[in-house]
Design a protein around this motif. Structure first.
Motif, PDB file in Angstrom:
ATOM      1  N   ASN A 146       0.864  -1.200   0.022  1.00 58.41           N
ATOM      2  CA  ASN A 146      -0.221   0.112   0.044  1.00 58.41           C
ATOM      3  C   ASN A 146       0.743   1.420  -0.177  1.00 58.41           C
ATOM      4  O   ASN A 146       0.511   2.149   0.452  1.00 58.41           O
ATOM      5  CB  ASN A 146      -0.835   0.116   1.193  1.00 58.41           C
ATOM      6  CG  ASN A 146      -2.342   0.210   0.863  1.00 58.41           C
ATOM      7  OD1 ASN A 146      -2.550   0.410  -0.312  1.00 58.41           O
ATOM      8  ND2 ASN A 146      -3.126   0.607   2.077  1.00 58.41           N
ATOM      9  N   GLY A 147       2.105   1.019  -0.775  1.00 57.82           N
ATOM     10  CA  GLY A 147       2.966   2.238  -0.768  1.00 57.82           C
ATOM     11  C   GLY A 147       3.203   2.837   0.759  1.00 57.82           C
ATOM     12  O   GLY A 147       3.813   3.793   0.844  1.00 57.82           O
ATOM     13  N   SER A 148       3.524   1.730   1.681  1.00 61.01           N
ATOM     14  CA  SER A 148       4.045   2.162   2.940  1.00 61.01           C
ATOM     15  C   SER A 148       5.381   2.195   3.016  1.00 61.01           C
ATOM     16  O   SER A 148       6.085   2.742   3.940  1.00 61.01           O
ATOM     17  CB  SER A 148       3.274   1.202   4.018  1.00 61.01           C
ATOM     18  OG  SER A 148       3.940  -0.208   3.767  1.00 61.01           O
ATOM     19  N   GLY A 149       6.273   1.530   1.924  1.00 54.80           N
ATOM     20  CA  GLY A 149       7.637   1.397   2.022  1.00 54.80           C
ATOM     21  C   GLY A 149       8.025   0.076   2.754  1.00 54.80           C
ATOM     22  O   GLY A 149       9.116   0.202   2.917  1.00 54.80           O
ATOM     23  N   ILE A 179       4.618  -8.663   4.707  1.00 55.19           N
ATOM     24  CA  ILE A 179       5.172  -9.875   5.647  1.00 55.19           C
ATOM     25  C   ILE A 179       6.061  -9.456   6.724  1.00 55.19           C
ATOM     26  O   ILE A 179       6.619 -10.259   7.387  1.00 55.19           O
ATOM     27  CB  ILE A 179       5.659 -11.178   4.760  1.00 55.19           C
ATOM     28  CG1 ILE A 179       6.927 -10.574   3.927  1.00 55.19           C
ATOM     29  CG2 ILE A 179       4.416 -11.835   3.890  1.00 55.19           C
ATOM     30  CD1 ILE A 179       7.435 -11.768   3.452  1.00 55.19           C
ATOM     31  N   GLU A 180       6.228  -8.010   6.602  1.00 54.49           N
ATOM     32  CA  GLU A 180       7.349  -7.549   7.854  1.00 54.49           C
ATOM     33  C   GLU A 180       6.730  -6.259   8.667  1.00 54.49           C
ATOM     34  O   GLU A 180       7.211  -5.782   9.494  1.00 54.49           O
ATOM     35  CB  GLU A 180       8.480  -6.986   7.399  1.00 54.49           C
ATOM     36  CG  GLU A 180       8.359  -5.783   6.346  1.00 54.49           C
ATOM     37  CD  GLU A 180       9.640  -5.433   5.770  1.00 54.49           C
ATOM     38  OE1 GLU A 180      10.808  -6.086   5.725  1.00 54.49           O
ATOM     39  OE2 GLU A 180       9.999  -4.396   5.103  1.00 54.49           O
ATOM     40  N   SER A 191      -0.564  -3.742  13.610  1.00 57.23           N
ATOM     41  CA  SER A 191      -0.690  -2.460  12.962  1.00 57.23           C
ATOM     42  C   SER A 191      -2.246  -1.955  12.303  1.00 57.23           C
ATOM     43  O   SER A 191      -2.656  -2.922  12.089  1.00 57.23           O
ATOM     44  CB  SER A 191       0.331  -2.285  11.792  1.00 57.23           C
ATOM     45  OG  SER A 191      -0.248  -3.153  10.832  1.00 57.23           O
ATOM     46  N   LYS A 192      -2.310  -0.924  12.159  1.00 57.21           N
ATOM     47  CA  LYS A 192      -3.625  -0.431  11.780  1.00 57.21           C
ATOM     48  C   LYS A 192      -3.894  -1.224  10.116  1.00 57.21           C
ATOM     49  O   LYS A 192      -5.018  -1.643   9.999  1.00 57.21           O
ATOM     50  CB  LYS A 192      -3.901   0.997  11.448  1.00 57.21           C
ATOM     51  CG  LYS A 192      -5.312   1.484  10.945  1.00 57.21           C
ATOM     52  CD  LYS A 192      -5.214   2.947  10.858  1.00 57.21           C
ATOM     53  CE  LYS A 192      -6.463   3.461  10.598  1.00 57.21           C
ATOM     54  NZ  LYS A 192      -7.084   2.958   9.259  1.00 57.21           N
ATOM     55  N   ASP A 193      -3.012  -1.271   9.661  1.00 63.39           N
ATOM     56  CA  ASP A 193      -3.020  -1.779   8.083  1.00 63.39           C
ATOM     57  C   ASP A 193      -3.111  -3.206   8.243  1.00 63.39           C
ATOM     58  O   ASP A 193      -4.170  -3.626   7.362  1.00 63.39           O
ATOM     59  CB  ASP A 193      -1.779  -1.540   7.472  1.00 63.39           C
ATOM     60  CG  ASP A 193      -1.207  -0.320   6.951  1.00 63.39           C
ATOM     61  OD1 ASP A 193      -2.409   0.383   6.498  1.00 63.39           O
ATOM     62  OD2 ASP A 193       0.011  -0.054   6.495  1.00 63.39           O
ATOM     63  N   MET A 241      -7.252 -12.802  16.336  1.00 60.52           N
ATOM     64  CA  MET A 241      -5.635 -12.474  16.401  1.00 60.52           C
ATOM     65  C   MET A 241      -5.261 -12.820  18.123  1.00 60.52           C
ATOM     66  O   MET A 241      -4.628 -12.055  18.804  1.00 60.52           O
ATOM     67  CB  MET A 241      -5.561 -10.957  16.119  1.00 60.52           C
ATOM     68  CG  MET A 241      -5.641 -10.884  14.676  1.00 60.52           C
ATOM     69  SD  MET A 241      -4.788  -9.538  14.046  1.00 60.52           S
ATOM     70  CE  MET A 241      -5.288  -8.022  14.487  1.00 60.52           C
ATOM     71  N   LEU A 242      -5.768 -14.072  18.325  1.00 58.61           N
ATOM     72  CA  LEU A 242      -5.360 -14.618  19.533  1.00 58.61           C
ATOM     73  C   LEU A 242      -3.634 -14.881  19.914  1.00 58.61           C
ATOM     74  O   LEU A 242      -2.946 -14.479  20.702  1.00 58.61           O
ATOM     75  CB  LEU A 242      -6.042 -15.740  20.012  1.00 58.61           C
ATOM     76  CG  LEU A 242      -5.682 -16.389  21.297  1.00 58.61           C
ATOM     77  CD1 LEU A 242      -6.094 -15.560  22.625  1.00 58.61           C
ATOM     78  CD2 LEU A 242      -6.289 -17.751  21.754  1.00 58.61           C
TER      79      LEU A 242
END
Length: 354
Positions: free
Chosen positions: A29-32, A36-37, A42-44, A230-231
């Motif tokens: 998403n253009g986050s840089g 997978i890292e 995170s919000k994403d 997301m346990l």
């Protein structure tokens, strides 16, 4: 050359999904940052998980009906145990239609008393049992909707006063059903949904919390629901790729749209099997799977010629399972009808050479 991929699983995915997923591995998403890292907190990624879970319920028509969708790990094989751990108090019923049903029965017996309501083992699972009696008062009744190895598929589901649990690993999202008839559905992602590594569970919340045993946290559906799936650290890439695949499915008309395509592919494939004297179908006609067509070659002397022709045509993944032999054409949602046409053409050409 892009091959015609008939693999039984992990299986073909839509090309646009592969493109988007590969881009996200390099830069999400253009986050840089690579998908997978990034942190799963995170919000994403929280947004990815929320969208995937919501889209599952939307596509299945289960929004606002008391269901929760979870993306878990361990494959459908872990669900064999997890279902029993969460739902089995006194006795559960199982319909035995193949290898995966047998594995589910074996794992559930570790937890408690299992009753086999019917089986097609007498004919090497080439049909779906019918007309069987279901005892009342079972904690749940378990079935497998589609059998990849043997090429059979349940066309209707038993009526029972107990929650109906279904392993839909190889045909989920492929055909329209009243999904509210099931108390719990589970499916490995690697057939119609995404890469191996995540497993979808859709469960009606009111069937949970009824067993007296203490359930280990990681095997407790209620704890996974409370943690919004997301346990623990989720399988980030398989969940994201599953989201992309579900979005693709929605764009092509949802389950209703893809069902029409799947029916066309199955009709084309089975027509060749039935009309070509060199081939014979394995599964009983009324129980044939739209996802996995199983068949044998009647003349062993033509086996090498057929293999060579398949290779030349760029057709991959049609060898049958060792317990059945022969061939298996897996026609999951993302397989284009052009691939089925290519396989049928080779089978027809073989007849002309015989």
């Amino acid at each position: 050359m892009k091959k015609h991929n008939f693999s039984a699983g992990p299986s073909i995915l839509p090309q646009e999904v592969l493109n988007k997923a590969s881009e996200a591995v390099l830069d999400y998403n253009g986050s840089g940052l690579s998908l997978i890292e990034i942190s799963h907190r995170s919000k994403d990624f929280v947004d990815i998980m929320d969208r995937a879970r919501a889209l599952v319920l939307e596509l299945l028509g289960l929004e606002g009906k008391g269901y929760q969708a979870l993306f878990l790990q361990g494959g459908a094989s872990t669900q064999f145990l997890m279902v029993a751990m969460n739902l089995l108090e006194k006795k559960a019923g199982y319909l035995n239609t193949g290898a995966w049903s047998e594995k589910a029965i074996k794992e559930a017996k570790v937890i408690g008393d299992i009753y086999e309501v019917a089986s097609s083992k007498d004919a090497n699972f080439n049909y779906i049992p019918k007309g069987f009696e279901i005892p009342s008062g079972l904690d749940y009744l378990h079935c497998t909707s589609n059998n990849t190895i043997f090429g059979t598929q349940m066309k209707s589901f038993p009526k029972t006063d107990s929650p109906l649990v279904c392993d839909m690993s190889s045909d989920i999202f492929s055909r329209q059903l009243d999904f509210s008839q099931f108390g719990l559905i589970y499916a490995g992602a690697q057939k119609n949904m995404g890469p191996a590594g995540t497993t979808l569970v859709v469960v009606r919340e009111d069937i949970l919390g009824k067993v007296s045993r203490t359930i280990p946290s990681i095997l407790d559906y209620k704890k996974h629901i409370a943690s919004d799936s997301m346990l623990n650290t989720p399988p980030v890439f398989p969940v994201y790729t599953s989201l992309l695949t579900l979005e693709w499915l929605k764009s092509v008309g949802g389950i209703a749209g893809i069902e029409q395509e799947n029916e066309k592919k199955a009709r084309l494939m089975y027509s060749e099997i039935d009309l070509n004297p060199l081939f014979k179908g394995f599964a009983t006609k009324e129980d044939r799977s739209f996802m996995n067509a199983t068949f044998t070659l009647e003349k062993e002397s033509l086996k090498e010629t057929f293999a060579s022709m398949l290779k030349e045509a760029g057709i991959s993944g049609v060898n049958g399972h060792r317990s059945v032999g022969g061939y298996r054409a897996s026609m999951y949602n993302a397989l284009p009808i052009e691939s089925v046409k290519a396989l049928v053409e080779v089978m027809s050409e073989l007849e002309s050479k015989a």
